[in-house]
Design a protein around this motif. Structure first.
Motif, short mmCIF file in Angstrom:
data_model
loop_
_atom_site.label_atom_id
_atom_site.label_comp_id
_atom_site.label_asym_id
_atom_site.label_seq_id
_atom_site.Cartn_x
_atom_site.Cartn_y
_atom_site.Cartn_z
N LEU A 80 0.83 -1.21 0.00
CA LEU A 80 0.00 0.00 0.00
C LEU A 80 0.86 1.26 0.00
O LEU A 80 2.04 1.22 0.31
N ALA A 109 -4.86 4.42 3.43
CA ALA A 109 -4.44 3.25 2.64
C ALA A 109 -4.85 1.94 3.31
O ALA A 109 -5.30 1.01 2.65
N MET A 112 -8.31 0.43 2.53
CA MET A 112 -8.72 0.06 1.16
C MET A 112 -8.85 -1.45 1.06
O MET A 112 -8.00 -2.19 1.56
N ALA A 298 0.35 5.45 -8.22
CA ALA A 298 0.24 4.24 -7.40
C ALA A 298 -0.02 3.04 -8.30
O ALA A 298 -0.58 3.17 -9.38
N VAL A 302 -4.66 0.25 -6.61
CA VAL A 302 -4.82 1.39 -5.70
C VAL A 302 -5.22 2.65 -6.48
O VAL A 302 -6.19 3.33 -6.14
N GLN A 305 -8.72 2.66 -7.59
CA GLN A 305 -9.69 2.99 -6.52
C GLN A 305 -9.71 4.50 -6.27
O GLN A 305 -10.76 5.08 -6.03
#
Ligand SMILES: Cc1cc2nc3c(=O)[nH]c(=O)nc-3n(C[C@H](O)[C@H](O)[C@H](O)COP(=O)(O)O)c2cc1C
Length: 355
Positions: A80, A109, A112, A298, A302, A305
């Motif tokens: 993450l 983070a 998630m 990222a 990630v 999202q």
């Protein structure tokens, strides 16, 4: 014309023509239309919950008794982000969220959550899925063994010879060679930050020479000429995505469809700014400005999202500048027609061209 029969025999279909799985675009209706017309429809379920995976498979089954493939994302979850990286990305995205009139909820983070194929394998086994395709990597040995034990036909995506050989070594039955013309995400997994960018024309014969498995050509094939060319290169079949983006059974937004219908050969680019994985789509303001900002993006999923609420709002607001509009280099060939018509005309044209 004599079609290569290996893939058709293995998959139980008429023509070795695969409608590419396209998450966010492909519906159970599209899958069934292609399978009912003698091709192989592919149902994308990458990253979905086990419950959604099951209900989509059941929805396809209600529409066709013919074979179809279920498509997984075979990536692993990256480490993450640090708080600094996340703050930096939040800071940049905040202005776009504000422009679209939505608030950026700064999710830490640690909170998630992501589904992976490991959460979905059990569903595929329970639903007795016969054909599984995957991209972004290789399924782990436990998943491969479980699927093979149940007699599932396995298709993996490769973007270079080394990936294709690795798929063969893992016992994958059919290899999809994805050229850099392809719309959507690169399936690359050996060097996904710097993915190989080999065109279909050069990739397919090299993969055909390197493996003893049927090879499916994908990327830039949007009419019968492309199908015929792929077969001449030694492919055992084709996988076609972009040509189906605007078909009647597609569920993508009108904005995506209209953009794709009016796009030219030079309009698509490879970008990682929407999802953290390199993917080909039509250039817009978000891609250009994020490139100029020079941020470190990222990894998938990630980044995917982080930008999801922005893409959703952009779709609602009819704003194509913040949408991911995936499409391949042969985008001018898209046409708003039933999926079965697209399949039939490509097959007919290829038959006219090949002896
Ligand atoms: C809109 C879109 C979404 C896609 N989503 C997926 C996906 O969910 N899974 C997958 O394996 N490939 C996906 N792809 C890539 C296709 O499998 C295929 O490699 C590509 O469409 C072939 O090139 P073409 O678009 O030039 O026909 C997608 C492609 C497009 C255009």
């Amino acid at each position: 014309m004599k079609w290569p029969h290996q893939v058709a025999r293995m998959a139980g279909i008429e023509h070795p023509f695969i409608q590419a799985p396209m998450l966010g675009v492909t519906t159970p209706q599209m899958v069934a239309a292609v399978s009912n017309a003698g091709g192989l429809g592919s149902l994308p379920v990458g990253g979905l919950s086990p419950a959604d995976t099951a209900s989509l498979i059941q929805a396809v089954r209600k529409l066709t008794g013919k074979p179809f493939a279920v498509n997984l994302f075979a990536h692993s979850i990256p480490a993450l982000l640090t708080h600094i990286q996340l703050d930096e990305m939040h800071g940049v995205l905040e202005q776009y969220y504000a422009e679209l009139g939505i608030e950026l909820v700064k999710q830490p983070a640690e909170s998630m959550q992501f589904y992976t194929y490991a959460d979905q394998i059990e569903v595929l086994l329970q639903e007795k899925v016969r054909i599984v395709s995957f991209t972004f990597g290789v399924l782990n040995d436990a998943a491969l063994q479980a699927l093979k034990k149940q007699g599932v036909l396995l298709m993996g995506t490769a973007t270079c010879v080394r990936e294709a050989v690795m798929l063969q070594d893992k016992g994958i039955d059919i290899i999809v060679a994805q050229g850099m013309e392809a719309g959507g995400h690169r399936g690359s997994f050996l060097n996904e930050r710097n993915p190989p960018l080999i065109g279909t024309m050069a990739l397919v014969p090299q993969v055909v020479d390197a493996v003893q498995r049927p090879v499916i050509a994908a990327g830039g094939i949007a009419d019968g000429r492309g199908v015929a060319a792929a077969l001449m290169l030694g492919a055992a079949g084709v996988q076609v995505g972009t040509a189906f983006v605007t078909c009647d059974e597609s569920s993508t937004s009108d904005l995506h469809k209209q953009t794709v219908l009016h796009a030219a050969d030079t309009d698509t680019v490879l970008t990682n700014v929407f999802t953290g994985r390199w993917a080909r789509g039509v250039r817009n303001r978000f891609i250009t400005e994020m490139e100029q900002a020079g941020l470190s993006i990222a990894d998938y999923p990630v980044q995917n999202q982080l930008t999801a609420p922005m893409r959703k709002a952009a779709s609602r607001e009819n704003n194509k500048e913040f949408l991911a509009m995936w499409a391949g280099q042969f985008v001018p060939k898209t046409d708003p027609r039933p999926a079965a018509d697209i399949l039939r005309s490509m097959i007919q044209q290829a038959e006219e061209l090949l002896p």
